[in-house]
Design a protein around this motif. Sequence first.
Motif, PDB file in Angstrom:
ATOM      1  N   TRP A 212      -2.691  15.724  10.129  1.00 36.49           N
ATOM      2  CA  TRP A 212      -2.200  14.474   9.550  1.00 36.49           C
ATOM      3  C   TRP A 212      -2.083  13.406  10.631  1.00 36.49           C
ATOM      4  CZ3 TRP A 212      -1.953  12.625   4.896  1.00 36.49           C
ATOM      5  CH2 TRP A 212      -1.193  11.481   4.643  1.00 36.49           C
TER       6      TRP A 212
ATOM      7  N   ARG B 278      -0.513   9.943  11.312  1.00 33.54           N
ATOM      8  CA  ARG B 278       0.520   9.054  10.758  1.00 33.54           C
ATOM      9  C   ARG B 278       0.104   7.591  10.816  1.00 33.54           C
ATOM     10  NH1 ARG B 278       5.502  12.308  13.394  1.00 33.54           N
ATOM     11  NH2 ARG B 278       5.517  13.935  11.831  1.00 33.54           N
TER      12      ARG B 278
ATOM     13  N   GLY C  23      -2.415   7.289   7.960  1.00 30.54           N
ATOM     14  CA  GLY C  23      -1.846   7.724   6.692  1.00 30.54           C
ATOM     15  C   GLY C  23      -2.759   8.650   5.913  1.00 30.54           C
ATOM     16  N   LYS C  24      -3.589   9.418   6.638  1.00 21.58           N
ATOM     17  CA  LYS C  24      -4.488  10.380   5.999  1.00 21.58           C
ATOM     18  C   LYS C  24      -4.876  11.450   7.009  1.00 21.58           C
ATOM     19  CE  LYS C  24      -8.792   7.977   6.991  1.00 21.58           C
ATOM     20  NZ  LYS C  24     -10.054   7.521   6.459  1.00 21.58           N
TER      21      LYS C  24
ATOM     22  N   ASP D 243      -4.898  13.636   1.632  1.00 19.75           N
ATOM     23  CA  ASP D 243      -3.869  14.458   2.269  1.00 19.75           C
ATOM     24  C   ASP D 243      -4.085  15.962   2.105  1.00 19.75           C
ATOM     25  OD1 ASP D 243      -3.409  14.484  -0.409  1.00 19.75           O
ATOM     26  OD2 ASP D 243      -1.234  14.280  -0.260  1.00 19.75           O
TER      27      ASP D 243
END
Length: 159
Positions: free
Chosen positions: A63, A65, A68-69, A118
Amino acid sequence: MDGRQYKRHKAEQGVAMVEFAITLPLLLLLLLAIGEFGRMLYQYNSLLQASRDASRFVAGKAWNRTLGKIDLTSDQQLVTRTKNVAVYGVPTEQPGSEVVSGLTTADVMVSPEPGTTDHVRVSITYTFSPVIGTVIPGFFGDPIPLAIPLQSTVVMRAL
């Protein structure tokens, strides 16, 4: 008791031995087939557990941050370590200690799940080959292949 005893006829002597000789190869073949089927299920279960472990490993580290993926392209070592977790059970390469004998890192594919941002997918493709060989010779046609492809795929959400 009436004192009569059962007497075998001369023509029936050895019949049980002949019947046993006829059925023994069939029983041994059945026993071998059951054993090979059990070994195949054991190897499939090991592959499934290896793909779960590798998926859990990459889901905890993939992940990004900032974006965001999931991001597998920025850290190529993460993909290599994930493949090592799938094949050897640990992030570092341990030659000779594969989870399933003959499994290589080329058999493992790590990728983001298409259509999501995600989830990550770990797939392992392995060809099971029985102890007796990979083909049965065909007496009246083509040989019969015994290699069975096994595939284990796990999709996990990134943490």
